[in-house]
Design a protein around this motif. Structure first.
Motif, mmCIF file in Angstrom:
data_model
loop_
_atom_site.group_PDB
_atom_site.id
_atom_site.type_symbol
_atom_site.label_atom_id
_atom_site.label_comp_id
_atom_site.label_asym_id
_atom_site.label_seq_id
_atom_site.Cartn_x
_atom_site.Cartn_y
_atom_site.Cartn_z
ATOM 1 N N GLY A 1 0.665 -1.129 0.201
ATOM 2 C CA GLY A 1 -0.032 -0.001 -0.075
ATOM 3 C C GLY A 1 0.810 1.249 0.073
ATOM 4 O O GLY A 1 0.295 2.401 -0.247
ATOM 5 N N TYR A 2 2.048 1.211 0.046
ATOM 6 C CA TYR A 2 2.855 2.284 0.252
ATOM 7 C C TYR A 2 2.942 2.809 -1.366
ATOM 8 O O TYR A 2 3.523 2.223 -2.236
ATOM 9 N N VAL A 3 2.770 4.265 -1.335
ATOM 10 C CA VAL A 3 2.883 4.938 -2.566
ATOM 11 C C VAL A 3 4.137 5.830 -2.758
ATOM 12 O O VAL A 3 4.477 6.780 -1.769
ATOM 13 N N LYS A 4 4.881 5.870 -3.741
ATOM 14 C CA LYS A 4 6.225 6.794 -3.625
ATOM 15 C C LYS A 4 6.085 8.183 -3.447
ATOM 16 O O LYS A 4 4.814 8.760 -3.943
ATOM 17 N N ARG A 5 6.640 8.586 -2.682
ATOM 18 C CA ARG A 5 6.603 10.268 -2.550
ATOM 19 C C ARG A 5 7.673 10.995 -3.255
ATOM 20 O O ARG A 5 8.714 10.567 -3.446
ATOM 21 N N VAL A 6 7.120 12.090 -3.569
ATOM 22 C CA VAL A 6 8.319 13.252 -4.239
ATOM 23 C C VAL A 6 8.089 14.556 -3.427
ATOM 24 O O VAL A 6 6.912 14.736 -3.031
ATOM 25 N N ARG B 1 1.160 -2.599 -13.350
ATOM 26 C CA ARG B 1 1.140 -1.313 -13.794
ATOM 27 C C ARG B 1 0.970 -0.202 -12.722
ATOM 28 O O ARG B 1 1.665 0.853 -12.630
ATOM 29 N N PHE B 2 0.169 -0.584 -11.722
ATOM 30 C CA PHE B 2 0.128 0.131 -10.593
ATOM 31 C C PHE B 2 1.479 0.411 -9.871
ATOM 32 O O PHE B 2 1.915 1.549 -9.577
ATOM 33 N N GLY B 3 2.175 -0.598 -9.781
ATOM 34 C CA GLY B 3 3.440 -0.622 -9.096
ATOM 35 C C GLY B 3 4.660 0.147 -10.134
ATOM 36 O O GLY B 3 5.356 0.723 -9.518
ATOM 37 N N LYS B 4 4.224 0.112 -11.313
ATOM 38 C CA LYS B 4 5.403 0.746 -12.013
ATOM 39 C C LYS B 4 4.979 2.094 -11.928
ATOM 40 O O LYS B 4 5.990 3.289 -12.063
ATOM 41 N N GLU B 5 3.851 2.716 -11.936
ATOM 42 C CA GLU B 5 3.431 3.974 -11.946
ATOM 43 C C GLU B 5 3.560 4.659 -10.478
ATOM 44 O O GLU B 5 3.946 5.781 -10.456
ATOM 45 N N SER B 6 3.026 3.989 -9.396
ATOM 46 C CA SER B 6 3.137 4.509 -8.182
ATOM 47 C C SER B 6 3.765 3.886 -7.109
ATOM 48 O O SER B 6 3.992 4.329 -5.898
ATOM 49 N N GLY B 7 4.467 2.825 -7.488
ATOM 50 C CA GLY B 7 5.346 1.990 -6.481
ATOM 51 C C GLY B 7 6.845 2.656 -6.454
ATOM 52 O O GLY B 7 7.175 3.271 -7.428
ATOM 53 N N VAL B 8 7.494 2.028 -5.624
ATOM 54 C CA VAL B 8 8.982 2.497 -5.428
ATOM 55 C C VAL B 8 9.789 1.574 -6.320
ATOM 56 O O VAL B 8 9.886 0.502 -6.245
ATOM 57 N N SER B 9 10.608 2.251 -7.255
ATOM 58 C CA SER B 9 11.520 1.755 -8.031
ATOM 59 C C SER B 9 13.116 1.737 -7.108
ATOM 60 O O SER B 9 13.514 3.043 -7.268
#
Length: 626
Positions: free
Chosen positions: A34-39, A583-591
């Motif tokens: 559930g963690y979404v990358k922060r900027v 797709r969700f991980g690529k767009e909103s997940g942490v790389s």
């Protein structure tokens, strides 16, 4: 100039340090659900004073998140369907094996064929009785397994509804916290954490039911069902309840009428106190709750109907005589003579009719003894599209023609067949306005299970164990005789105690007479019976004509095909879910790779700002020494 440079560099260091901290937070939570990358988005300060930290936001792709929830609900639906369909298919056994339904049916047919070869053999008769009992116990065991699956789904619904209701309350509570934290000076990080928690709860809710999510201007969300019923509105949530009924039987089915409903339903109670039956309104269309409801109320109910029809066909094939109408005309009217001698309650008489416009349908005369429900549900007959007309036969054969005429009303002329047996009737109509196109019935010969010496091949080999081992007729007296008959199917105790009934049909049958064994064999393997459209075999709009063995094989084929289809649908849906997750991980997940690259950039910026500060310090030192 040096002071401006000092201020700019200091501000740059602060922003860079905050960004490095955010990178570290992203990397640390790369595997957290559930963690979404922060900027961090810096902002320019007035007066050429550099930049400020600005805001921390989540890189959320709303489109991919919506698709993820949709596929999550779909995968929960197909996953449960495939599991239950697989368990249902397993109840019938491995096709071709001796213990499977087709295996025991074939063994029974072979035992009857063996009896035709040597009807005097006590061993052959015992083998045939044992095979008949195996058929009865196999069918009743499968039917009980069907109800066990329904009971399990009833229990799962109670658990799933309770979990979904808890999630709704938690989402509403998070709405309140998010609204309170939004706009606070130190609230960006806290809001992001709360938003992650809320998204995670909504995703979990999507496993149980499909919901529509609407973002509100204050940061809260509104959740709606597919039909538009509100589940969450700001800080208020509807509560979901399920009034489960424990162990289910074949007669326990869903109805919008609470007085007739025999299973639990999902009720949403809004904060204002309004109560909505989510099953009746069709508000839940996907997720595990929708799948459990569909399986409990449709798939497994139809499986029960198939088994009930099979049990009824097995019983009536050897206990009934077919009564076919003979075309006749008189005084410009046309119709049929049909011998209904011995007609019993439940022995439906089917008339084909066609109106002046050429539209045809079936009209079913349902004999009763006056205790049948009114109206009789056509879905419990062979043809759910037919018009069912009850006929009171309690007055006996002498009143039969008059009662049929009374039930049919104007447009028909009914009388006793001239020169016919007691109970034989003639039904005529004017072909110009309402033509009779066919007439037929299946009349049960024995009036009680002990009556094995009927003078013909027909007798009650299979009986209803739940009705004092009575003869099955399809009666509606006190409820449908058909519903749940598969669980109650048993071999006639009179035959078990005296297996000579498999051969002796008159009390004076000659030794070696093969008439009854041949009748039993033909009844099972050659006689075509009408099986109800409600079973769904061969279509849902017309009755199915088949032998008992043929119908059993059709049931097995249908179940195997349904199980394979459910499995294929689930495999496809799981692929769709995996694609949505990716797709969700690529767009909103942490790389981690992207974060490391970002960290290098930030380190370079940090060094550059540090050099500016060093240069400014050196310049000030030089000036102070002058």
């Amino acid at each position: 100039m040096s002071l401006n440079a000092l201020n700019t560099a200091t501000a740059g260091l602060q922003v860079t340090q905050a960004a490095i901290g955010l990178v570290a937070q992203n990397v640390a939570n790369a595997g957290s659900a559930g963690y979404v990358k922060r900027v961090l988005t810096p902002v320019a300060q007035p007066g050429n004073s550099g930049v400020a930290t600005g805001t921390i936001s989540r890189t959320l792709d709303a489109v991919s998140l919506k698709q993820l929830r949709l596929e999550t609900a779909g995968a929960a639906y197909t996953g449960l369907s495939a599991t239950v369909q697989g368990r249902l298919d397993a109840l019938y056994g491995v096709p071709g094996s001796a213990s499977a339904l087709d295996g025991v049916m074939n063994t029974f047919a072979q035992s009857l064929q063996g009896l035709t070869t040597d009807p005097t053999s006590a061993a052959s008769r015992a083998t045939a009785v044992a095979a008949a009992r195996t058929v009865a116990t196999t069918i009743s065991g499968i039917a009980q397994g069907v109800q066990d699956l329904r009971t399990g789904l009833e229990s799962q619904l109670a658990s799933d509804v309770a979990s979904a209701s808890t999630l709704l309350s938690q989402i509403a509570a998070l709405n309140t916290k998010i609204v309170g934290a939004t706009g606070n000076s130190s609230g960006d990080t806290r809001v992001a954490e709360l938003l992650d928690q809320r998204d995670l709860q909504i995703n979990a809710l999507s496993h149980y039911l499909d919901v529509q999510v609407s973002d509100q201007h204050d940061g809260s969300v509104t959740l709606l069902t597919a039909s538009g019923a509100t589940l969450v509105d700001h800080g208020a949530a509807a509560s979901l309840t399920f009034d489960g009924r424990g162990t289910l039987g074949a007669e326990a089915q869903y109805s919008a009428d609470p007085g007739r409903r025999g299973v639990g339903t999902v009720t949403a109670t809004t904060p204002s106190g309004a109560r909505i039956d989510l099953i009746e309104t069709g508000a839940i269309r996907s997720g595990s709750i929708a799948a459990a409801v569909s399986l409990r109320d449709d798939t497994l109910v139809q499986a029960q109907r198939q088994l009930d029809d099979l049990a009824a066909g097995l019983s009536r094939a050897v206990s009934d005589r077919p009564a076919a109408g003979t075309p006749v005309s008189a005084g410009g009217l046309t119709g049929f003579d049909i011998d209904l001698t011995g007609l019993q309650a439940g022995n439906a008489v089917t008339l084909g009719v066609r109106n002046a416009a050429g539209i045809g349908r079936n009209l079913i005369l349902m004999p009763t003894n006056g205790a049948a429900p009114t109206p009789i549900d056509p879905a419990l007959t062979d043809d759910p599209t037919a018009l069912v007309v009850p006929v009171d036969i309690s007055g006996g054969p002498s009143t039969l023609a008059a009662k049929i005429g009374e039930a049919l009303g104007t447009g028909f002329t009914v009388s006793a067949t001239p020169g016919g047996a007691a109970g034989a009737v003639r039904i005529l109509s004017d072909p110009a306005s309402l033509a009779l196109t066919g007439a037929g019935a299946s009349v049960t010969v024995p009036t009680n299970a002990a009556d094995t010496k009927t003078g013909s091949g027909a007798f009650a080999l299979f009986v209803d164990a739940g009705a004092g081992h009575g003869v099955f007729t399809g009666s509606f007296e006190g409820g449908s005789h058909l519903t749940g008959f598969a669980q109650r199917l048993a071999v006639n105790p009179a035959v078990v105690s005296d297996n000579s009934a498999l051969v002796d049909y008159s009390g004076s049958t000659q030794s070696g007479d093969t008439a009854r064994p041949r009748f039993l064999t033909d009844a099972l393997t050659s006689r075509s019976l009408t099986f109800s459209a409600g079973s769904g075999i061969g279509g849902v709009s017309a009755p199915r004509a088949a032998t008992v063995i043929g119908f059993a094989l059709s049931v097995i084929d249908a179940r195997g095909a349904a199980s394979a289809e459910a499995r294929q649908l689930d495999e496809g849906q799981q692929i769709a879910l995996a694609s949505a997750q990716s797709r969700f991980g690529k767009e909103s997940g942490v790389s981690v790779d992207e974060e490391m690259s970002r960290l290098i950039q930030l380190q370079t910026a940090y060094s550059a700002n540090a050099r500016v500060l060093t240069a400014a310090r050196d310049m000030l030192d030089t000036l102070l020494r002058l």
